[in-house]
Design an enzyme around this catalytic site. Structure first.
Site, PDB file in Angstrom:
ATOM      1  N   SER A 122      -9.402 -25.691  -3.366  1.00 37.86           N
ATOM      2  CA  SER A 122      -9.712 -27.084  -3.647  1.00 37.86           C
ATOM      3  C   SER A 122     -10.112 -27.804  -2.352  1.00 37.86           C
ATOM      4  CB  SER A 122      -8.522 -27.747  -4.362  1.00 37.86           C
ATOM      5  OG  SER A 122      -8.927 -28.893  -5.069  1.00 37.86           O
ATOM      6  N   GLU A 163      -2.455 -44.692  -2.116  1.00 41.38           N
ATOM      7  CA  GLU A 163      -3.377 -45.833  -1.956  1.00 41.38           C
ATOM      8  C   GLU A 163      -4.665 -45.385  -1.267  1.00 41.38           C
ATOM      9  OE1 GLU A 163      -3.379 -48.855  -3.209  1.00 41.38           O
ATOM     10  OE2 GLU A 163      -1.507 -48.326  -4.210  1.00 41.38           O
ATOM     11  N   HIS A 222      -7.489 -24.711 -12.645  1.00 37.30           N
ATOM     12  CA  HIS A 222      -7.831 -25.081 -11.263  1.00 37.30           C
ATOM     13  C   HIS A 222      -6.891 -24.435 -10.241  1.00 37.30           C
ATOM     14  CE1 HIS A 222      -9.450 -27.285  -7.937  1.00 37.30           C
ATOM     15  NE2 HIS A 222      -8.365 -28.010  -7.761  1.00 37.30           N
TER      16      HIS A 222
END
Length: 200
Positions: free
Chosen positions: A24, A120, A179
């Site tokens: 990934s 965030e 995945h």
């Protein structure tokens, strides 16, 4: 920045050439290093990721929102906190192995459970994270793109770009894997990796 980290680590460890495997974001990092410094990379294995933008197939926005909304009371034992977080993630992340993967980021700090990743920052920069830098010079070494057959992250529409940047690439899929290929089909994953490595 991450490929530079790997480059510094190789220098620190005295490794002049390596076989690089990444999954990934790790795969993107490995590809970037191979394209920037092919002299350092003998072979490349990119697990379930292509050198293209992955934004259209990503469910990460929903996962990040779900992680941000997890509420755990202070002072809970670790096992209870994990179970509670798992229950709260389940409606958005139905796959148990994917929830377990996300829960590896739940840590206890002074009696409170928080996510160790900066949710965030990730949510504000998701488009950048899902993108891949532009490279013009291909990596000349052998490369393996190892995808899960149930995952959309290495698609046939990516083949031209894989071919352009990694002309010696082989694309393989592990049947029944999502995945997180190495978790879903561990034995098959190890076999595919070992078959790609040069004979000792």
């Amino acid at each position: 920045a991450m490929s530079l980290d790997v480059r510094h680590l190789l220098t620190r460890l005295g490794i002049t050439k390596c076989i690089l495997l990444g999954h990934s974001m790790g795969g993107k990092t490995a590809m970037a290093l191979a394209l920037q410094r092919p002299d350092l990379v003998e072979r490349l294995i990119s697990v379930d990721i292509s050198p293209v933008s992955t934004a259209p197939v990503s469910e990460f926005t929903a996962y990040i929102s779900a992680m941000k909304s997890v509420k755990i009371p202070d002072g809970l034992p670790r096992s209870a906190a994990r179970q509670l977080a798992d229950d709260q993630l389940r409606p958005v992340v139905p796959l148990p192995q994917l929830r377990q993967f996300l829960l590896t980021n739940l840590v206890e700090v002074e009696g409170r459970f928080i996510w160790r990743v900066n949710l965030e920052a990730i949510s504000h920069h998701l488009a950048d994270i899902m993108n891949f830098p532009v490279f013009h010079k291909p990596y000349p070494g052998p490369a393996l793109f190892l995808g899960g057959s149930n995952s959309p992250y290495i698609s046939s529409k990516d083949y031209p770009e894989i071919q352009r940047l990694f002309p010696k690439a082989d694309v393989q899929y592990i049947e029944g894997a999502g995945h997180i290929v190495h978790q879903d089909k561990f034995e098959e994953f190890i076999t595919a990796v070992l078959n790609f490595l040069p004979p000792p």
